[in-house]
Design a protein around this motif. Structure first.
Motif: not given
Length: 192
Positions: A156-159, A163-167, A178-187
Protein backbone atom coordinates in the motif's frame (compact mmCIF):
# COMPACT_ATOMS: atom_id res chain seq x y z
CA UNK A 1 7.82 -0.05 12.63
CA UNK A 2 6.77 2.52 15.22
CA UNK A 3 3.31 2.65 16.76
CA UNK A 4 2.73 6.03 15.13
CA UNK A 5 3.44 4.54 11.73
CA UNK A 6 1.13 1.61 12.42
CA UNK A 7 -1.71 3.90 13.49
CA UNK A 8 -1.16 6.16 10.50
CA UNK A 9 -1.15 3.22 8.09
CA UNK A 10 -4.27 1.74 9.62
CA UNK A 11 -6.14 5.03 9.39
CA UNK A 12 -4.84 5.70 5.88
CA UNK A 13 -6.14 2.31 4.83
CA UNK A 14 -9.47 3.06 6.49
CA UNK A 15 -9.95 6.18 4.44
CA UNK A 16 -8.84 4.59 1.20
CA UNK A 17 -10.03 1.00 1.15
CA UNK A 18 -13.06 -0.77 2.55
CA UNK A 19 -10.85 -3.75 3.26
CA UNK A 20 -9.22 -1.91 6.13
CA UNK A 21 -10.46 0.33 8.95
CA UNK A 22 -9.75 1.90 12.32
CA UNK A 23 -12.21 1.64 15.15
CA UNK A 24 -13.44 4.49 17.26
CA UNK A 25 -11.26 5.96 19.98
CA UNK A 26 -12.15 4.49 23.36
CA UNK A 27 -11.11 7.22 25.77
CA UNK A 28 -13.61 9.78 27.00
CA UNK A 29 -11.01 12.50 26.62
CA UNK A 30 -10.98 11.91 22.85
CA UNK A 31 -14.64 12.84 22.63
CA UNK A 32 -13.95 16.55 21.99
CA UNK A 33 -12.74 15.75 18.46
CA UNK A 34 -16.01 14.04 17.66
CA UNK A 35 -18.05 16.67 19.46
CA UNK A 36 -16.56 19.47 17.36
CA UNK A 37 -18.25 18.18 14.22
CA UNK A 38 -20.93 20.49 12.93
CA UNK A 39 -24.46 19.11 13.16
CA UNK A 40 -25.94 17.95 9.87
CA UNK A 41 -28.13 20.41 8.02
CA UNK A 42 -31.66 20.21 9.34
CA UNK A 43 -30.60 18.23 12.41
CA UNK A 44 -31.81 19.45 15.76
CA UNK A 45 -29.01 20.87 17.89
CA UNK A 46 -27.93 18.69 20.80
CA UNK A 47 -29.58 19.34 24.15
CA UNK A 48 -27.42 20.46 27.06
CA UNK A 49 -26.61 17.88 29.74
CA UNK A 50 -27.13 19.12 33.29
CA UNK A 51 -24.23 18.35 35.64
CA UNK A 52 -26.75 17.20 38.23
CA UNK A 53 -28.20 14.66 35.77
CA UNK A 54 -24.91 12.76 35.64
CA UNK A 55 -24.44 9.74 37.87
CA UNK A 56 -22.04 10.26 40.80
CA UNK A 57 -19.49 7.95 39.10
CA UNK A 58 -19.68 10.05 35.92
CA UNK A 59 -19.21 13.28 37.88
CA UNK A 60 -16.12 11.77 39.49
CA UNK A 61 -14.65 10.78 36.09
CA UNK A 62 -15.48 14.23 34.68
CA UNK A 63 -14.54 16.20 37.82
CA UNK A 64 -11.99 18.33 35.98
CA UNK A 65 -14.87 19.76 33.90
CA UNK A 66 -17.12 20.53 36.89
CA UNK A 67 -16.31 24.25 37.08
CA UNK A 68 -16.82 24.85 33.38
CA UNK A 69 -19.52 22.28 32.59
CA UNK A 70 -22.30 24.83 32.01
CA UNK A 71 -20.12 26.80 29.59
CA UNK A 72 -19.29 23.76 27.44
CA UNK A 73 -21.20 23.36 24.16
CA UNK A 74 -24.04 20.82 24.47
CA UNK A 75 -22.40 18.53 21.90
CA UNK A 76 -19.24 18.43 24.02
CA UNK A 77 -21.28 17.77 27.18
CA UNK A 78 -23.02 14.86 25.46
CA UNK A 79 -19.75 13.48 24.12
CA UNK A 80 -18.12 13.67 27.55
CA UNK A 81 -21.14 12.09 29.24
CA UNK A 82 -21.15 9.27 26.69
CA UNK A 83 -17.38 8.85 27.02
CA UNK A 84 -17.63 8.65 30.80
CA UNK A 85 -20.27 5.92 30.43
CA UNK A 86 -17.94 4.00 28.14
CA UNK A 87 -15.02 4.53 30.54
CA UNK A 88 -17.00 3.26 33.51
CA UNK A 89 -18.02 0.17 31.53
CA UNK A 90 -14.43 -0.79 30.75
CA UNK A 91 -12.34 -3.38 32.56
CA UNK A 92 -9.05 -2.34 34.15
CA UNK A 93 -7.19 -3.83 31.17
CA UNK A 94 -9.34 -1.90 28.70
CA UNK A 95 -8.74 1.32 30.63
CA UNK A 96 -4.98 0.74 30.56
CA UNK A 97 -5.10 0.22 26.79
CA UNK A 98 -7.25 3.34 26.39
CA UNK A 99 -4.79 5.40 28.44
CA UNK A 100 -1.93 4.10 26.32
CA UNK A 101 -3.76 4.94 23.09
CA UNK A 102 -4.64 8.41 24.34
CA UNK A 103 -1.06 9.05 25.40
CA UNK A 104 0.06 8.01 21.93
CA UNK A 105 -2.59 10.29 20.39
CA UNK A 106 -1.31 13.24 22.41
CA UNK A 107 2.26 12.59 21.25
CA UNK A 108 1.31 12.86 17.56
CA UNK A 109 2.08 16.11 15.74
CA UNK A 110 -0.98 18.37 15.31
CA UNK A 111 -1.07 17.91 11.52
CA UNK A 112 -1.12 14.12 11.90
CA UNK A 113 -3.92 14.33 14.48
CA UNK A 114 -5.86 16.59 12.12
CA UNK A 115 -5.43 14.11 9.23
CA UNK A 116 -6.51 11.20 11.43
CA UNK A 117 -9.50 13.17 12.73
CA UNK A 118 -10.49 13.97 9.15
CA UNK A 119 -10.32 10.31 8.16
CA UNK A 120 -12.38 9.35 11.21
CA UNK A 121 -15.02 11.92 10.30
CA UNK A 122 -15.18 10.53 6.74
CA UNK A 123 -15.67 7.07 8.22
CA UNK A 124 -18.41 8.41 10.50
CA UNK A 125 -20.14 9.92 7.45
CA UNK A 126 -20.45 6.49 5.82
CA UNK A 127 -23.84 4.79 5.98
CA UNK A 128 -24.09 2.25 8.85
CA UNK A 129 -23.93 -0.74 6.48
CA UNK A 130 -20.68 0.59 4.96
CA UNK A 131 -19.22 1.21 8.42
CA UNK A 132 -20.07 -2.36 9.37
CA UNK A 133 -18.44 -3.63 6.20
CA UNK A 134 -15.27 -1.62 6.88
CA UNK A 135 -15.11 -2.93 10.44
CA UNK A 136 -15.67 -6.50 9.30
CA UNK A 137 -12.90 -6.20 6.73
CA UNK A 138 -10.58 -4.69 9.32
CA UNK A 139 -11.22 -7.65 11.61
CA UNK A 140 -10.45 -9.99 8.72
CA UNK A 141 -7.24 -8.04 8.11
CA UNK A 142 -6.32 -8.40 11.80
CA UNK A 143 -6.75 -12.18 11.50
CA UNK A 144 -4.16 -12.43 8.73
CA UNK A 145 -0.69 -13.64 9.68
CA UNK A 146 1.61 -10.75 10.69
CA UNK A 147 3.87 -11.29 7.67
CA UNK A 148 0.93 -10.99 5.28
CA UNK A 149 -0.35 -7.84 7.03
CA UNK A 150 3.13 -6.32 6.79
CA UNK A 151 3.36 -7.24 3.10
CA UNK A 152 -0.01 -5.56 2.45
CA UNK A 153 1.06 -2.42 4.34
CA UNK A 154 4.29 -2.22 2.34
CA UNK A 155 2.46 -2.74 -0.94
CA UNK A 156 0.00 0.00 0.00
CA UNK A 157 2.81 2.40 0.92
CA UNK A 158 4.68 1.75 -2.35
CA UNK A 159 1.60 1.89 -4.57
CA UNK A 160 0.80 4.84 -6.80
CA UNK A 161 -2.66 6.42 -6.51
CA UNK A 162 -3.83 4.41 -9.55
CA UNK A 163 -2.52 1.18 -8.04
CA UNK A 164 -4.21 2.01 -4.73
CA UNK A 165 -7.50 2.50 -6.55
CA UNK A 166 -6.97 -0.87 -8.23
CA UNK A 167 -6.33 -2.43 -4.79
CA UNK A 168 -9.56 -0.87 -3.49
CA UNK A 169 -11.56 -2.21 -6.42
CA UNK A 170 -9.98 -5.62 -6.01
CA UNK A 171 -10.84 -5.62 -2.28
CA UNK A 172 -14.45 -4.67 -3.06
CA UNK A 173 -14.75 -7.47 -5.60
CA UNK A 174 -13.35 -9.98 -3.13
CA UNK A 175 -15.64 -8.63 -0.41
CA UNK A 176 -18.70 -9.14 -2.59
CA UNK A 177 -17.61 -12.74 -3.07
CA UNK A 178 -17.07 -13.17 0.70
CA UNK A 179 -13.33 -13.77 0.35
CA UNK A 180 -10.52 -12.60 2.59
CA UNK A 181 -8.64 -9.44 1.56
CA UNK A 182 -5.46 -10.15 -0.34
CA UNK A 183 -3.02 -8.06 -2.30
CA UNK A 184 -3.71 -7.88 -6.03
CA UNK A 185 -0.89 -8.78 -8.39
CA UNK A 186 1.59 -5.94 -8.64
CA UNK A 187 1.61 -4.06 -11.91
CA UNK A 188 5.03 -3.74 -13.43
CA UNK A 189 6.45 -0.33 -12.76
CA UNK A 190 9.84 1.13 -11.98
CA UNK A 191 10.97 0.87 -8.39
CA UNK A 192 11.28 4.11 -6.44
Amino acid sequence: MSNATRVCIALLLLAAAPAFAQQAPAVAQQAPAVAQQAPAAGATPPAPVAWSSLAPEQRKVLSRFAGQWDSLPPARQQALAHGSDRWLGMSAEQRDKARERFSHWQSLPPEERHALRSRWQRFQALPPNEQARVRENFHKFQQLPPAQRQMLREQWHKASPAERQQMIEHARERGEKGQMPRAPPQASRPHR
